[in-house]
Design a protein around this motif. Structure first.
Motif, short mmCIF file in Angstrom:
data_model
loop_
_atom_site.label_atom_id
_atom_site.label_comp_id
_atom_site.label_asym_id
_atom_site.label_seq_id
_atom_site.Cartn_x
_atom_site.Cartn_y
_atom_site.Cartn_z
N TRP A 91 1.04 -1.08 0.25
CA TRP A 91 -0.04 -0.09 0.14
C TRP A 91 0.82 1.31 -0.10
N ALA A 92 1.71 1.38 0.86
CA ALA A 92 2.71 2.48 0.96
C ALA A 92 3.58 2.47 -0.30
N ALA A 93 4.03 1.61 -1.11
CA ALA A 93 4.73 1.58 -2.16
C ALA A 93 3.68 2.40 -3.49
N TYR A 94 2.58 1.74 -3.33
CA TYR A 94 1.61 2.26 -4.33
C TYR A 94 1.30 3.71 -4.29
N GLY A 95 1.11 4.18 -3.10
CA GLY A 95 0.70 5.60 -2.68
C GLY A 95 1.91 6.41 -3.19
N ARG A 100 -0.93 10.71 -6.56
CA ARG A 100 -0.51 12.22 -5.95
C ARG A 100 -0.48 12.60 -4.67
N VAL A 101 0.67 12.29 -4.06
CA VAL A 101 0.40 12.26 -2.39
C VAL A 101 1.33 13.70 -2.10
N PRO A 102 0.64 14.50 -1.33
CA PRO A 102 1.44 15.76 -0.90
C PRO A 102 2.65 15.35 -0.14
N LEU A 103 3.86 16.14 -0.28
CA LEU A 103 5.22 15.82 0.34
C LEU A 103 5.51 14.27 -0.16
N GLU A 104 5.37 14.04 -1.42
CA GLU A 104 5.92 12.53 -1.96
C GLU A 104 7.23 12.37 -1.32
N ALA A 178 -12.49 2.46 -12.82
CA ALA A 178 -11.86 1.76 -11.45
C ALA A 178 -11.33 2.88 -10.62
N GLY A 179 -11.47 2.83 -9.42
CA GLY A 179 -10.63 3.76 -8.29
C GLY A 179 -9.45 3.14 -7.97
N PRO A 180 -8.68 3.87 -7.16
CA PRO A 180 -7.45 3.40 -6.67
C PRO A 180 -7.37 2.32 -6.15
#
Length: 276
Positions: A91-95, A100-104, A178-180
Motif C-alpha cells: 500500500w505504501a509503495a503504491y501510494g 499524487r501524495v502531498p510531500l511525496e 476503476a478507483g485507486p
C-alpha cells in the motif's frame, strides 16, 4: 593457451567455486541432522561419524520438551507479521509511486530512513511502551515489532518494482471507472507477484530466525518462538545435545523447504525489481 582452453579452465574454476560454496552451506545442515540421530556418547566420541542406529527418538523427545509449542508460536507470528508487512508495504509503495501524495519526496525519505534505524537503539523505550500498552510478553508484541521494523525495507523493494510498471495501465483503469483501491488490488498488485514473493520469503526468513526481540519481549512456553525456545533445551548440567540438534533440525526444515520451493519467484522478483 587457446581461447577454448581458457574458457574451459574458467568454467572448471567456476564450478569448483560453486561446489565449494555448496559444501560450506550444506555440510553444517547435514552434520546437524545426523547428530540428531546419535546419543550423547556417540556425539562426544566422534561427532563426524555416522549414527550407529537410526531412530526418531531424539526428534520425538525434542517435540515433547516444548518444540511443538515453540513451533506453533513461530508459525503464528511469522504468518501474521508477513501478511501485515507485505500488505502495508505494498500500500505504501503504491501510494508513493502511483498516487499524487502531498510531500511525496519527504515521505519517501522518511520511510527509507527507517532502514538506518538500528533495533537495539530503541529497545529500552520499546519495552516501556509495550509494558504500558499491556502487550509485553505476548505474541502481538513480536508481530508489531517485526512489521514495523521491516516495512521500510519491503517498501523499498516493492517501490523499486512498481516504478517500472507503466502508468498507462492506471490511466486505462481510471477511464474504465476503476478507483485507486480496485486498481491496486486487481491490476497493480497481481503484476507485482514476483517481488511480493521475494518480500514474503525474506520476511519469513527474518521472522522465523529473529532472536533479539523474541528473547526480550517474551517469556514462557506460550509466547516464545523457536530461536529462544531451543535455548531452553540446553540445561546447565547434562545437556542432551542430540535432542538439541533434533530440535534445530525441526526448526530449519520449514525454511529450507520454503526457500527451495520459492527460489524461482525469489530470484525473479529481486532481479526484476532492484536489478532494474
Amino acid at each position: 593457451m587457446t581461447a577454448t582452453g581458457t574458457r574451459y579452465l574458467a568454467r572448471v574454476c567456476l564450478w569448483g567455486l560453486l561446489l565449494s560454496l555448496a559444501v560450506v552451506v550444506v555440510y553444517p545442515l547435514l552434520w546437524m541432522v545426523l547428530n540428531g540421530f546419535k546419543t550423547n556418547a556417540e556425539l562426544f566420541a566422534n561427532p563426524f561419524a555416522l549414527p550407529h542406529q537410526w531412530g526418531l527418538g531424539n526428534f520425538a523427545a525434542a517435540w515433547d520438551r516444548g518444540v511443538s509449542s515453540y513451533l506453533a508460536t513461530s508459525v503464528f507470528v511469522t504468518i501474521v507479521s508477513t501478511l501485515s508487512t507485505a500488505l502495508l508495504s505494498a500500500w505504501a509503495a503504491y501510494g508513493l509511486t502511483r498516487l499524487r501524495v502531498p510531500l511525496e519526496g519527504p515521505l519517501t525519505a522518511v520511510v527509507l530512513a527507517g532502514l538506518m534505524l538500528a533495533p537495539t537503539v530503541a529497545l529500552i523505550p520499546l519495552v516501556q511502551l509495550f509494558q504500558r500498552l499491556g502487550l509485553y510478553n505476548s505474541v502481538w508484541a513480536l508481530v508489531i515489532l517485526y512489521t514495523a521494523f521491516r516495512i521500510p525495507f519491503t517498501t523499498f523493494l516493492i517501490r523499486a518494482y512498481m516504478v517500472e510498471i507503466p502508468r498507462e495501465i492506471d490511466e486505462a483503469a481510471s477511464i474504465d471507472g476503476a478507483g485507486p483501491g480496485y486498481t491496486f488490488w486487481r491490476i497493480v498488485l497481481p503484476l507485482c507477484k514476483p517481488i511480493m514473493a521475494s518480500v514474503v520469503i525474506l520476511h519469513v526468513l527474518f521472522a522465523w530466525n529473529e532472536y533479539l526481540f523474541a528473547m526480550i519481549f517474551t517469556s514462557g512456553a506460550g509466547t516464545q518462538t523457536l530461536p529462544v525456545g531451543l535455548t531452553n533445551l540446553m540445561a546447565r548440567h547434562g545437556t542432551d545435545y542430540p535432542v538439541v540438534f533434533a530440535g534445530m533440525a525441526i526448526a530449519a526444515l520449514p525454511m529450507v523447504l520454503l526457500f527451495f520451493g520459492g527460489q524461482r519467484w525469489f530470484i525473479r522478483g529481486l532481479a526484476d525489481g532492484v536489478g532494474k
